[in-house]
Motif scaffolding. Structure first.
Motif, PDB file in Angstrom:
ATOM      1  N   ARG A 279       6.240  33.701 -33.510  1.00 58.87           N
ATOM      2  CA  ARG A 279       6.558  32.466 -32.790  1.00 58.87           C
ATOM      3  C   ARG A 279       5.412  32.174 -31.827  1.00 58.87           C
ATOM      4  O   ARG A 279       5.255  32.837 -30.803  1.00 58.87           O
ATOM      5  N   ILE A 280       4.632  31.167 -32.176  1.00 58.27           N
ATOM      6  CA  ILE A 280       3.390  30.876 -31.460  1.00 58.27           C
ATOM      7  C   ILE A 280       3.668  29.928 -30.298  1.00 58.27           C
ATOM      8  O   ILE A 280       4.288  28.883 -30.470  1.00 58.27           O
ATOM      9  N   PHE A 281       3.158  30.295 -29.130  1.00 59.64           N
ATOM     10  CA  PHE A 281       3.226  29.419 -27.960  1.00 59.64           C
ATOM     11  C   PHE A 281       1.899  28.654 -27.841  1.00 59.64           C
ATOM     12  O   PHE A 281       0.963  28.893 -28.598  1.00 59.64           O
ATOM     13  N   ASN A 282       1.830  27.732 -26.888  1.00 57.59           N
ATOM     14  CA  ASN A 282       0.683  26.823 -26.765  1.00 57.59           C
ATOM     15  C   ASN A 282      -0.644  27.580 -26.871  1.00 57.59           C
ATOM     16  O   ASN A 282      -0.868  28.551 -26.154  1.00 57.59           O
ATOM     17  N   THR A 283      -1.492  27.098 -27.770  1.00 58.07           N
ATOM     18  CA  THR A 283      -2.781  27.734 -28.033  1.00 58.07           C
ATOM     19  C   THR A 283      -3.885  26.694 -27.923  1.00 58.07           C
ATOM     20  O   THR A 283      -3.708  25.537 -28.304  1.00 58.07           O
ATOM     21  N   GLN A 322      -2.589  30.227 -24.429  1.00 57.29           N
ATOM     22  CA  GLN A 322      -3.345  31.386 -24.896  1.00 57.29           C
ATOM     23  C   GLN A 322      -4.570  30.914 -25.667  1.00 57.29           C
ATOM     24  O   GLN A 322      -4.538  29.893 -26.369  1.00 57.29           O
ATOM     25  N   PHE A 323      -5.642  31.677 -25.544  1.00 57.44           N
ATOM     26  CA  PHE A 323      -6.874  31.355 -26.271  1.00 57.44           C
ATOM     27  C   PHE A 323      -6.716  31.755 -27.728  1.00 57.44           C
ATOM     28  O   PHE A 323      -6.024  32.724 -28.060  1.00 57.44           O
ATOM     29  N   VAL A 324      -7.359  31.030 -28.620  1.00 56.97           N
ATOM     30  CA  VAL A 324      -7.127  31.189 -30.052  1.00 56.97           C
ATOM     31  C   VAL A 324      -7.487  32.589 -30.550  1.00 56.97           C
ATOM     32  O   VAL A 324      -6.831  33.121 -31.454  1.00 56.97           O
ATOM     33  N   SER A 325      -8.491  33.239 -29.966  1.00 56.77           N
ATOM     34  CA  SER A 325      -8.855  34.585 -30.422  1.00 56.77           C
ATOM     35  C   SER A 325      -7.745  35.584 -30.145  1.00 56.77           C
ATOM     36  O   SER A 325      -7.524  36.521 -30.930  1.00 56.77           O
ATOM     37  N   ASP A 326      -7.026  35.403 -29.029  1.00 59.28           N
ATOM     38  CA  ASP A 326      -5.890  36.277 -28.737  1.00 59.28           C
ATOM     39  C   ASP A 326      -4.787  36.092 -29.772  1.00 59.28           C
ATOM     40  O   ASP A 326      -4.173  37.071 -30.232  1.00 59.28           O
ATOM     41  N   GLY A 346       2.076  34.645 -27.182  1.00 63.86           N
ATOM     42  CA  GLY A 346       1.662  33.647 -26.205  1.00 63.86           C
ATOM     43  C   GLY A 346       1.194  34.327 -24.937  1.00 63.86           C
ATOM     44  O   GLY A 346       1.311  35.544 -24.769  1.00 63.86           O
ATOM     45  N   ASN A 347       0.661  33.536 -24.036  1.00 66.95           N
ATOM     46  CA  ASN A 347       0.197  34.050 -22.745  1.00 66.95           C
ATOM     47  C   ASN A 347       1.275  33.780 -21.704  1.00 66.95           C
ATOM     48  O   ASN A 347       1.639  32.624 -21.470  1.00 66.95           O
ATOM     49  N   PRO A 348       1.816  34.808 -21.072  1.00 64.92           N
ATOM     50  CA  PRO A 348       2.892  34.584 -20.098  1.00 64.92           C
ATOM     51  C   PRO A 348       2.431  33.935 -18.799  1.00 64.92           C
ATOM     52  O   PRO A 348       3.263  33.613 -17.957  1.00 64.92           O
ATOM     53  N   ARG A 383       8.398  26.435 -20.480  1.00 74.30           N
ATOM     54  CA  ARG A 383       8.040  27.184 -21.678  1.00 74.30           C
ATOM     55  C   ARG A 383       7.183  28.371 -21.256  1.00 74.30           C
ATOM     56  O   ARG A 383       6.065  28.208 -20.785  1.00 74.30           O
ATOM     57  N   LYS A 384       7.738  29.576 -21.410  1.00 73.78           N
ATOM     58  CA  LYS A 384       7.011  30.792 -21.049  1.00 73.78           C
ATOM     59  C   LYS A 384       7.517  31.931 -21.929  1.00 73.78           C
ATOM     60  O   LYS A 384       8.716  32.184 -21.993  1.00 73.78           O
ATOM     61  N   PRO A 385       6.628  32.640 -22.610  1.00 73.22           N
ATOM     62  CA  PRO A 385       7.084  33.707 -23.514  1.00 73.22           C
ATOM     63  C   PRO A 385       7.321  35.021 -22.785  1.00 73.22           C
ATOM     64  O   PRO A 385       6.613  35.370 -21.837  1.00 73.22           O
TER      65      PRO A 385
END
Length: 434
Positions: A279-283, A322-326, A346-348, A383-385
């Motif tokens: 489940r992908i968060f904002n990238t 989150q940055f795409v490489s992560d 995702g990045n919290p 929205r926060k993972p």
């Protein structure tokens, strides 16, 4: 006289006939004759001694060094032993296997991997990583939001193949792994043709799961944080079922992804297909579509063009970036791991839209203005993972902070925005002189 000659002739030929029909010698008598048994026993003893002296078990007990998987070994920085063990993987050699260790000096066997939507933003970065580790990659894309420019640098590489194809139609391939990314991910694109969007999520996923079942491939579905809708739980954990409007303007994407997850789990339980769900968060990052309506790309493009940064609503909505490489790192670890998921990737680190606008101002143009506009329908407020599960089971967590990754995205956008403007100026100049 004739009868006597015939009789004598028969007598002369009888010994010769007897010599052609000798009785077979029994194996035991053959072994005992001329001391053959002694030679056989001596040969067995020599062979046994040779195997004993030169067998691997009798060699030095020092452990054989192994290469760690480049997915985890090169960038692993976790301090605890538990995280270190969970993040170290071993390079695989077989179809769908993940536990085979390859000693030093042996080349890793490349896998055949298909990436649907591989010419898109995230897909193209994933393709880069797969090609770099030696896999044979087949990109399947209909170029609705993807672009050949994103994968052009692989043209001519014998390990790369590009197929123009819509996953709504079946496709036959022989592959070991399937990364299923095909679907427009931005509101501007998936609202453009909502029926097509939900068909891509449902029929497209059904087709790729069918392919995985037929060829025995491992299947990874890129789902989305949109399955949580406008969440009543904060932060969101994987066990939360969400708060989604099933008849809203975003439901073609939200409910489409929820159905895709259902299909993946049904194939896993009913047909023993190896599935993985992310489940992908904002990238964000290089190669994003410049005008895709997502907040980071909107702010960066507007700041570069000297336009006001448009904030919808009061700007207090929160997102995690989150940055795409992560993200690519997380997807590959999930595919190579033994856990089905779903996993939040995702990045919290949480930002309000106003905070994001200020970071963009600091990075590009401190004098950029902020303009408020009415909020869009069904826009989530928070929205926060919660990535505890990914940390524990995948040994994964994002490494790139927003202020580190944003300049890399700005550099890519600047080249494309001003490169496009220069190209348009040249075209206008040439047309006016004709």
């Amino acid at each position: 006289m004739a009868s006597e000659m015939t009789y004598r002739r028969h007598e002369t030929q009888q010994p010769e006939a007897q010599s052609l029909h000798r009785k077979p010698i029994k194996p035991i008598r053959y072994m005992l004759r001329e001391q053959r048994l002694i030679f056989v026993l001596v040969g067995i003893a020599i062979a046994t001694l040779g195997f004993t002296l030169f067998s691997p078990s009798s060699s030095s007990p020092k452990p054989i060094p192994y290469y760690s998987d480049p997915i985890s070994g090169s960038e692993m920085r976790s301090s605890s032993l538990a995280q270190r063990k969970s993040s170290i993987g071993y390079i695989t050699g077989g179809i769908g296997s993940v536990g085979g260790k390859i000693p030093l000096g042996l080349k890793r066997k490349g896998l055949r991997v298909v990436v649907t939507g591989g010419a898109g933003f995230v897909g193209s970065h994933l393709v880069d990583r797969l090609i770099a580790r030696g896999d044979n990659v087949i990109v399947v894309d209909n170029f609705f939001t993807g672009s050949k420019d994103n994968v052009m640098h692989h043209f001519g590489n014998p390990n790369f193949e590009l197929i123009r194809h819509d996953v709504v139609e079946p496709i036959l391939l022989e592959v070991d792994q399937i990364y299923h990314l095909a679907c427009p991910a931005s509101p501007v694109h998936y609202k453009f043709n909502p029926v097509k969007t939900i068909k891509t999520n449902v029929v497209g996923t059904l087709n790729m799961l069918g392919l995985a079942k037929r060829v025995g491939a491992r299947f990874l579905l890129t789902s989305t944080s949109e399955v949580y809708g406008d969440p009543l739980q904060h932060p969101q954990v994987e066990t939360y079922w969400g708060n989604v409007n099933p008849i809203g303007v975003r439901s073609c994407y939200d409910e489409g992804k929820r159905t895709a997850e259902t299909l993946a789990m049904d194939y896993h339980r009913g047909a023993n297909v190896e599935v993985r769900i992310a489940r992908i968060f904002n990238t964000y990052g290089p190669r994003m579509c410049i005008d895709d309506g997502r907040v980071v790309s909107n702010f960066v493009a507007q700041a570069l063009r000297k336009e006001p940064l448009t904030v919808y609503g009061d700007g207090k909505q929160t997102r995690s970036f989150q940055f795409v490489s992560d993200l690519v790192e997380g997807l590959m670890r999930l595919m190579e791991g033994e856990h089905v998921g779903p996993f939040n990737l995702g990045n919290p680190g949480e930002f309000t839209m106003l905070e994001l606008a200020k970071v963009v101002q600091e990075t590009i143009d401190p004098n950029a203005k902020i303009e408020f506009r009415p909020n869009t329908e069904d826009d989530p407020h928070k929205r926060k993972p919660d990535i505890t599960k990914a940390k524990e089971l995948l040994g994964w967590e994002p490494k790139v902070a927003l202020r580190q990754g944003l300049p890399l995205m700005v550099k890519d956008f600047r080249q494309r925005v001003f490169g496009d403007q220069k190209q348009q100026e040249k075209t206008t100049t040439s047309s006016s002189t004709e």
